[in-house]
Design a protein around this motif. Structure first.
Motif, mmCIF file in Angstrom:
data_model
loop_
_atom_site.group_PDB
_atom_site.id
_atom_site.type_symbol
_atom_site.label_atom_id
_atom_site.label_comp_id
_atom_site.label_asym_id
_atom_site.label_seq_id
_atom_site.Cartn_x
_atom_site.Cartn_y
_atom_site.Cartn_z
ATOM 1 N N GLY A 28 0.800 -1.211 0.000
ATOM 2 C CA GLY A 28 0.000 0.000 0.000
ATOM 3 C C GLY A 28 0.833 1.261 0.000
ATOM 4 O O GLY A 28 2.019 1.238 0.331
ATOM 5 N N TRP A 29 0.176 2.340 -0.399
ATOM 6 C CA TRP A 29 0.752 3.677 -0.313
ATOM 7 C C TRP A 29 -0.046 4.480 0.718
ATOM 8 O O TRP A 29 -1.283 4.478 0.689
ATOM 9 C CB TRP A 29 0.686 4.392 -1.653
ATOM 10 C CG TRP A 29 1.644 3.892 -2.673
ATOM 11 C CD1 TRP A 29 1.381 3.025 -3.695
ATOM 12 C CD2 TRP A 29 3.037 4.212 -2.766
ATOM 13 N NE1 TRP A 29 2.525 2.786 -4.425
ATOM 14 C CE2 TRP A 29 3.559 3.503 -3.875
ATOM 15 C CE3 TRP A 29 3.909 5.026 -2.035
ATOM 16 C CZ2 TRP A 29 4.888 3.585 -4.262
ATOM 17 C CZ3 TRP A 29 5.234 5.107 -2.417
ATOM 18 C CH2 TRP A 29 5.706 4.392 -3.525
ATOM 19 N N TYR A 30 0.664 5.152 1.610
ATOM 20 C CA TYR A 30 0.098 6.078 2.561
ATOM 21 C C TYR A 30 0.732 7.439 2.306
ATOM 22 O O TYR A 30 1.771 7.541 1.660
ATOM 23 C CB TYR A 30 0.402 5.655 3.996
ATOM 24 C CG TYR A 30 -0.395 4.478 4.501
ATOM 25 C CD1 TYR A 30 -0.156 3.193 4.026
ATOM 26 C CD2 TYR A 30 -1.374 4.639 5.475
ATOM 27 C CE1 TYR A 30 -0.891 2.114 4.493
ATOM 28 C CE2 TYR A 30 -2.103 3.568 5.963
ATOM 29 C CZ TYR A 30 -1.854 2.313 5.458
ATOM 30 O OH TYR A 30 -2.574 1.237 5.929
ATOM 31 N N LEU A 53 -4.270 6.392 4.445
ATOM 32 C CA LEU A 53 -4.146 5.410 3.384
ATOM 33 C C LEU A 53 -4.534 6.054 2.049
ATOM 34 O O LEU A 53 -5.551 6.754 1.969
ATOM 35 C CB LEU A 53 -5.054 4.217 3.666
ATOM 36 C CG LEU A 53 -5.133 3.137 2.593
ATOM 37 C CD1 LEU A 53 -3.786 2.461 2.417
ATOM 38 C CD2 LEU A 53 -6.202 2.118 2.957
ATOM 39 N N VAL A 54 -3.741 5.799 1.023
ATOM 40 C CA VAL A 54 -4.035 6.329 -0.306
ATOM 41 C C VAL A 54 -4.574 5.226 -1.217
ATOM 42 O O VAL A 54 -5.612 5.383 -1.848
ATOM 43 C CB VAL A 54 -2.781 6.955 -0.936
ATOM 44 C CG1 VAL A 54 -3.066 7.406 -2.369
ATOM 45 C CG2 VAL A 54 -2.264 8.112 -0.084
ATOM 46 N N TYR A 61 -7.552 -0.832 -4.242
ATOM 47 C CA TYR A 61 -8.443 0.033 -3.458
ATOM 48 C C TYR A 61 -7.854 1.436 -3.490
ATOM 49 O O TYR A 61 -6.639 1.616 -3.433
ATOM 50 C CB TYR A 61 -8.550 -0.450 -2.018
ATOM 51 C CG TYR A 61 -9.113 0.606 -1.092
ATOM 52 C CD1 TYR A 61 -8.269 1.466 -0.388
ATOM 53 C CD2 TYR A 61 -10.483 0.775 -0.958
ATOM 54 C CE1 TYR A 61 -8.778 2.460 0.434
ATOM 55 C CE2 TYR A 61 -10.998 1.768 -0.138
ATOM 56 C CZ TYR A 61 -10.148 2.600 0.559
ATOM 57 O OH TYR A 61 -10.656 3.585 1.359
ATOM 58 N N TYR A 62 -8.755 2.435 -3.567
ATOM 59 C CA TYR A 62 -8.331 3.834 -3.546
ATOM 60 C C TYR A 62 -9.201 4.625 -2.570
ATOM 61 O O TYR A 62 -10.425 4.417 -2.515
ATOM 62 C CB TYR A 62 -8.465 4.469 -4.929
ATOM 63 C CG TYR A 62 -7.635 3.813 -5.994
ATOM 64 C CD1 TYR A 62 -8.159 2.800 -6.789
ATOM 65 C CD2 TYR A 62 -6.303 4.187 -6.195
ATOM 66 C CE1 TYR A 62 -7.400 2.179 -7.761
ATOM 67 C CE2 TYR A 62 -5.531 3.581 -7.168
ATOM 68 C CZ TYR A 62 -6.084 2.579 -7.948
ATOM 69 O OH TYR A 62 -5.314 1.972 -8.902
ATOM 70 N N LEU A 64 2.950 3.980 -7.957
ATOM 71 C CA LEU A 64 1.771 4.826 -7.841
ATOM 72 C C LEU A 64 1.871 5.901 -8.919
ATOM 73 O O LEU A 64 2.717 6.801 -8.822
ATOM 74 C CB LEU A 64 1.668 5.464 -6.461
ATOM 75 C CG LEU A 64 0.388 6.248 -6.201
ATOM 76 C CD1 LEU A 64 -0.826 5.294 -6.160
ATOM 77 C CD2 LEU A 64 0.472 7.043 -4.901
ATOM 78 N N GLN A 65 1.046 5.781 -9.941
ATOM 79 C CA GLN A 65 0.967 6.792 -10.980
ATOM 80 C C GLN A 65 -0.024 7.845 -10.524
ATOM 81 O O GLN A 65 -1.197 7.529 -10.270
ATOM 82 C CB GLN A 65 0.518 6.184 -12.307
ATOM 83 C CG GLN A 65 0.354 7.197 -13.435
ATOM 84 C CD GLN A 65 1.670 7.823 -13.846
ATOM 85 O OE1 GLN A 65 2.677 7.142 -13.969
ATOM 86 N NE2 GLN A 65 1.659 9.135 -14.055
ATOM 87 N N MET A 66 0.431 9.074 -10.402
ATOM 88 C CA MET A 66 -0.400 10.164 -9.900
ATOM 89 C C MET A 66 -0.582 11.193 -11.010
ATOM 90 O O MET A 66 0.399 11.803 -11.464
ATOM 91 C CB MET A 66 0.249 10.803 -8.675
ATOM 92 C CG MET A 66 0.564 9.804 -7.570
ATOM 93 S SD MET A 66 1.180 10.594 -6.068
ATOM 94 C CE MET A 66 2.729 11.251 -6.664
ATOM 95 N N ASN A 67 -1.822 11.365 -11.433
ATOM 96 C CA ASN A 67 -2.149 12.325 -12.484
ATOM 97 C C ASN A 67 -3.053 13.423 -11.934
ATOM 98 O O ASN A 67 -3.650 13.268 -10.864
ATOM 99 C CB ASN A 67 -2.845 11.612 -13.641
ATOM 100 C CG ASN A 67 -1.977 10.557 -14.291
ATOM 101 O OD1 ASN A 67 -0.760 10.696 -14.380
ATOM 102 N ND2 ASN A 67 -2.607 9.485 -14.747
ATOM 103 N N THR A 68 -3.149 14.492 -12.672
ATOM 104 C CA THR A 68 -4.004 15.636 -12.293
ATOM 105 C C THR A 68 -3.778 16.005 -10.836
ATOM 106 O O THR A 68 -4.706 16.099 -10.026
ATOM 107 C CB THR A 68 -5.489 15.301 -12.539
ATOM 108 O OG1 THR A 68 -5.653 14.604 -13.769
ATOM 109 C CG2 THR A 68 -6.319 16.598 -12.624
#
Length: 115
Positions: free
Chosen positions: A35-37, A47-48, A58-59, A80-84
């Motif tokens: 997971g990513w936090y 939690l992200v 899960y998001y 984790l690809q983060m857009n916008t």
């Protein structure tokens, strides 16, 4: 000993994109959910996103449709690809896993979204 090492953070303008990576070692990576936090200044760690060993994701609502979590079991890595990106995404992002009822964290990578 489980080790998690994040990379890919940085400064980006609102609307931009970043891709975070987490390299894992010391565990049979394919068996565990990851997971990513994130933790913003003055706020609790939250939690992200998570990805199970089977690839289910899960998001948190605030990142749905903008972030994408993935894993590559062949190289023991999670992404984790983060857009916008928005200013409220500014935080230290941490990689996490839980094995044998123990939590393991990376050192964190700073993401700053600012014009």
């Amino acid at each position: 000993q489980v080790q998690l090492v994040e990379s890919g953070g940085g400064l980006v303008q609102p609307g931009g994109s970043l891709r975070l990576s987490c390299a894992a070692s010391g565990l049979t990576f394919v068996l565990y959910s990851m997971g990513w936090y994130r933790q913003a200044p003055g706020k609790q760690r939250e939690l992200v996103a998570t990805v199970t060993s089977g690839g289910s994701t899960y998001y948190v609502d605030s990142v749905k449709g903008r972030f994408s979590i993935s894993r590559d079991n062949a190289v023991n890595s999670m992404y984790l690809q983060m857009n916008t990106l928005k200013s409220e995404d500014t935080a230290v992002y941490y990689c996490h896993t839980n094995t044998l009822q123990r939590d393991f964290w990376g050192q964190g990578t700073q993401v700053t979204v600012s014009a």
